[in-house]
Design an enzyme around this catalytic site. Structure first.
Site, PDB file in Angstrom:
ATOM      1  CD  GLN A  62     -17.271  -2.863   5.316  1.00  0.00           C
ATOM      2  OE1 GLN A  62     -17.961  -2.747   6.304  1.00  0.00           O
ATOM      3  NE2 GLN A  62     -17.751  -3.203   4.139  1.00  0.00           N
TER       4      GLN A  62
ATOM      5  CG  HIS B 170     -17.115   2.839   7.635  1.00  0.00           C
ATOM      6  ND1 HIS B 170     -17.251   4.133   7.226  1.00  0.00           N
ATOM      7  CD2 HIS B 170     -18.375   2.327   7.698  1.00  0.00           C
ATOM      8  CE1 HIS B 170     -18.545   4.400   7.063  1.00  0.00           C
ATOM      9  NE2 HIS B 170     -19.244   3.320   7.340  1.00  0.00           N
TER      10      HIS B 170
ATOM     11  CG  LEU C   6     -19.346   4.344  11.812  1.00  0.00           C
ATOM     12  CD1 LEU C   6     -18.489   3.945  10.620  1.00  0.00           C
ATOM     13  CD2 LEU C   6     -20.313   3.227  12.171  1.00  0.00           C
TER      14      LEU C   6
ATOM     15  CD  GLU D  53     -22.672   2.842   3.140  1.00  0.00           C
ATOM     16  OE1 GLU D  53     -21.823   2.130   3.691  1.00  0.00           O
ATOM     17  OE2 GLU D  53     -23.326   2.485   2.159  1.00  0.00           O
TER      18      GLU D  53
ATOM     19  NE  ARG E 259     -20.192   0.533   4.831  1.00  0.00           N
ATOM     20  CZ  ARG E 259     -20.769   0.179   5.971  1.00  0.00           C
ATOM     21  NH1 ARG E 259     -20.280  -0.793   6.698  1.00  0.00           N
ATOM     22  NH2 ARG E 259     -21.844   0.805   6.398  1.00  0.00           N
TER      23      ARG E 259
ATOM     24  CG  HIS F  46     -16.701  -0.511  10.059  1.00  0.00           C
ATOM     25  ND1 HIS F  46     -17.114   0.055  11.238  1.00  0.00           N
ATOM     26  CD2 HIS F  46     -17.829  -0.776   9.357  1.00  0.00           C
ATOM     27  CE1 HIS F  46     -18.446   0.133  11.236  1.00  0.00           C
ATOM     28  NE2 HIS F  46     -18.897  -0.385  10.119  1.00  0.00           N
TER      29      HIS F  46
ATOM     30  NE  ARG G 146     -20.530  -5.295   7.753  1.00  0.00           N
ATOM     31  CZ  ARG G 146     -21.085  -4.123   8.069  1.00  0.00           C
ATOM     32  NH1 ARG G 146     -22.356  -3.914   7.852  1.00  0.00           N
ATOM     33  NH2 ARG G 146     -20.362  -3.164   8.621  1.00  0.00           N
TER      34      ARG G 146
END
Lengths: 242, 565
Positions: free
Chosen positions: B236, B238, B252, B255, B286, B350, B384
């Protein structure tokens, strides 16, 4: 910019200082500078780090005689920012030859034994938490406890502690007195005492007011000024003392 | 060669890793009157779990009473592009509530509804407001709490100890080799059962949200021991990592910023998600948001640092200050006041959806080796959902701890092959004694750049084939020639990096080989040259074959309730 970095191969005490020239750029942190040394100049330099973002609290050290997180301290801003801490020997005893204008001085966090270079032994710091039994007593229930937003607000700032030990390293009482449990443990005791969900709040206050705890604090408030997360342990200790 | 000295430490259950899953496993295992040891590469409490910001998915229905376990199940499967192991998802959604109540009992302080219940907010691709949170520092709150809970238990914690290899006897776990980073000593742990809770491997990419130590140790060790791994191609990215300053690249941006109403804009000031996913806009999956941002950048509508603008300037300051307090601090350090100015963001590596394949007891394909958290695969399928990872750590952490304890109670301690142990320690020692070779930091730069350029968000046959070829070369030529300049064993960062590098290369190879095998697009795996006939409803399983070569095969998805499209 030059970094003057404390070295200690075997631990125990600082044996000498090494000087490194850092290629600095806007936005670069002290931690970036240390990476530059480790990757390009001296792979033997030991220091702790993990998250790069003031969340894990691994990279606490003494930067220009002030305890700070290396990841949150900008190289270009170090000389302009002062925490205005009350002085005690580790914050005032400068190594010979340190040119304050052109060099950033980097040393291990005071008040804890040095293991190697900038790495200190955190055992004592963690042991205070254990001695004061700073944990919640769980209720065997399959249902959540209620806590109003106002009740949560009471402990809001104290739960922000990331266990970096900067308060411990900034405290003149911790410097003088081996026994003192230190600001972080007391702030955490206060956090549990004040938590509306706690079933036995008295035990935290009692533990914190033992002779090696809150009574030793002189309300110097270095911890409040130095805390990178705004936890303000000194405020909690003042209340514990009352 | 002389035998290298090492310490032998016996225990019942050994937990490798001390993040959310490891701590939870240790707490559970310790309830069974066993000798439990938890080892951590760094100080306990510093693990990457602390960097999870947004929250923990659980269908409590505290805000939206219509929510329930079945809806959480379905959202997770649809979000995972139907590649999830549905038996594992069932365990996740059914146990998420009890495990969050455990956290509450341990003392975790979540944000609250006016009635005093745990508050829940909107996250991408979920039918209801389901994500429980503690401002935007949920992972940190959970990590601190678990560390406190561990202190109360009889668990023996060994921090700054690095596990290097799983040693088997007759196909079962018998020992784990490790190095005490503080003192440079070799240690042989002899547990009856092991829980792998080693986290992800974002660090195999140049740009990542992951903490420094997330290099894929668990994937590497499990593979080497012969365990099966699943879905390793599913990484993933992000959509929102920081683009500047340089030191913060990849960090990060939660979200929750979009959950609270943040909008994405290109350099023309257009809200471009309108073009790609008008129904859900910024709260698309995502993978979808990440590709939308990259498309804008590639077509010349990106921000100066190669990203997009994320703005919350239209949201009342009070809400931002209350719910996004870490974001304010994080951008303040970069000279941006997010209450008034937009953030510049671009995708960052991520989360690994794939990992060690586990059964419904959280046991891997090696008897006695259990696993939990990001180092496992199957729960999250091809993508995810934000908020499902923290829930995963607690649900599968507890499950793995419990089953490891049961295994330890019913199995004898197997003997250990001392030659194999000596061989591993000699191998680690050789990194220090080698006269000629490649420095670990140079080797790492080469690897992370290769992965970022060739096995990234938009994938194609040519790049993947190149990456596979290069990784095989690195495995053969670079890994055996890693040379650490400093010979000192105590706190030797170069040595530590050298040991990690082997795990990184194995992990990267699994990612690239699986990505090359999957010819169609599915979930986070997006091929610009996708074969339209490859619908992709299968899992790729990897293991080390008897001949020592990497074996890949396709396997059917485990389906219980939601049929594949």
């Amino acid at each position: 910019m030059l970094f003057r970095v404390a070295r200690s191969r075997e631990g125990g005490k600082i044996t000498h200082y090494d000087l490194y020239k850092i290629q600095e750029k806007k936005g670069m942190t002290i931690l970036d500078g240390l990476f530059q040394i480790q990757d390009r100049m001296d792979p033997s330099l030991a220091f702790r780090y993990s998250c790069r973002g003031a969340v894990c609290g691994s990279c606490a050290m003494l930067i220009d005689k002030e305890p700070r997180l290396a990841c949150r301290t900008q190289i270009l801003a170090v000389k302009d920012e002062a925490l205005k801490l009350k002085p005690f020997p580790p914050l005032t005893d400068a190594p010979p030859g340190w040119d304050k204008k052109t060099e950033i001085l980097i040393e291990p966090l005071p008040n804890l034994p040095i293991l190697k270079d900038l790495v200190v032994d955190m055992t004592k710091f963690y042991k205070s938490l254990e001695d004061l039994k700073l944990w919640m007593e769980p209720l065997e229930s399959k249902h959540p406890r209620l806590q109003s937003p106002d009740e949560r607000e009471v402990i809001r700032r104290y739960v922000n502690c990331i266990m970096c030990a900067i308060c411990y390293g900034s405290c003149p009482v911790n410097f003088e007195n081996e026994e003192y449990v230190g600001p972080a443990a007391l702030a955490k005791a206060f956090r549990f005492e004040q938590d509306s969900r706690t079933t036995d709040p008295e035990r935290y206050g009692e533990a914190a007011r033992k002779s090696n705890g809150a009574p030793l604090c002189d309300l110097v408030m270095n911890c409040v000024k130095a805390c990178p997360k705004g936890v303000a342990p000194g405020g909690a200790i003042r209340k514990l003392k009352q | 060669m002389d035998e290298l000295p090492y310490k032998t430490i016996l225990c019942d259950v050994l937990i490798i890793g001390a993040g959310g899953a490891g701590c939870r496993a240790a707490i559970e295992a310790s309830k069974h009157n066993l000798d439990v040891i938890m080892i951590s590469k760094e100080l306990v409490g510093k693990a990457h779990t602390a960097m999870a910001e947004g929250g923990y998915n659980v269908s409590l229905g505290n805000v939206d009473p219509e929510d329930d376990v079945d809806t959480h199940f379905k959202d997770t499967i649809v979000g995972g592009n139907y590649l999830n192991n549905q038996e594992l998802v069932q365990i996740l959604v059914e146990n998420a509530s009890e495990r969050i109540f455990d956290l509450e009992e341990f003392g975790a302080v979540f944000d609250r509804t006016p009635e005093g219940k745990i508050a829940q907010r909107t996250f991408g691709k979920q039918s209801w407001r389901r994500t429980a949170y503690a401002s935007d520092r949920t992972g940190s709150e959970i990590m601190v709490t678990l560390t406190e809970a561990i202190r109360k238990t009889s668990v023996r914690v060994f921090d700054e100890v690095f596990a290097t290899r799983l040693v088997l006897n007759d196909g079962k776990i018998s020992a784990v080799t490790a190095v005490d980073l503080k003192y440079g000593d070799y240690i042989l742990f002899r547990p009856k059962a092991v829980v792998m809770a080693t986290g992800g491997a974002g660090r195999i990419y140049k740009v990542t949200s992951n903490a420094q130590l997330d290099v894929g140790d668990g994937y590497g060790m499990a593979y080497e021991a012969g365990a099966e791994l699943i879905d390793m191609e599913m990484i993933q990215f992000h959509p929102t990592g920081m683009c500047a300053p340089k030191s913060a690249v990849g960090r990060l941006v939660t979200e929750a910023v979009r959950g609270e109403g943040g909008i994405l804009l290109n350099n023309k000031g257009e809200r471009f998600m309108n073009k790609y996913y008008p129904a859900v806009m910024e709260l698309a999956g995502r993978d979808q948001v990440a590709r939308s941002i990259m498309t804008e950048v590639l077509e010349g509508r990106g921000s100066p640092n190669g990203g997009a603008y994320l703005s919350i300037a239209h949201i009342p300051h009070q809400i931002i200050e209350f719910r996004l307090e870490s974001m304010i601090e994080q951008f303040e350090d970069a000279g941006v006041d997010i209450r008034n100015e937009p953030m510049e963001v671009s995708p960052t590596a991520h989360h690994f959806m794939g990992g060690i394949k586990i059964d419904t007891n959280a046991q891997s394909t090696i008897p006695g080796v259990f696993a939990a958290g990001e180092c496992t695969g199957g729960v999250h399928g091809g993508n995810r959902l934000g908020g499902n990872a923290l829930a995963d750590t607690q649900v599968f952490g507890a499950l793995s701890g419990e089953n490891a304890a049961k295994y330890a109670k019913t199995n004898e301690r197997p003997g250990v092959n001392r030659d194999e142990v000596q061989k591993e320690f000699a191998h680690l020692e050789a990194m220090l004694t080698r006269k000629e070779g490649i420095s670990p930091s140079d080797a790492r730069d080469e690897l992370t750049t290769l992965m970022w350029e060739k096995v990234q968000i938009f994938r194609n046959e040519k790049d993947l084939a190149y990456a596979v070829k290069e990784l095989r070369r690195i495995e053969k030529e670079v890994v055996p020639n890693i040379k650490v300049d400093v010979k000192e064993k105590r706190f030797n960062p170069g040595w530590h990096q050298a040991m990690e590098f082997e795990h990184m290369v194995k992990t990267a190879r699994m990612v690239a080989e699986a990505a090359l095998m999957r010819k169609g697009s599915r979930g986070a795996h997006y091929r610009v040259d996708a074969d339209p006939n490859d619908k992709g409803y299968y899992n790729i399983i990897i293991r080390k074959g008897k001949d020592g070569e990497m074996e890949l095969r396709k396997d059917d998805v485990v389906v219980t309730k939601v049929e594949l499209p």
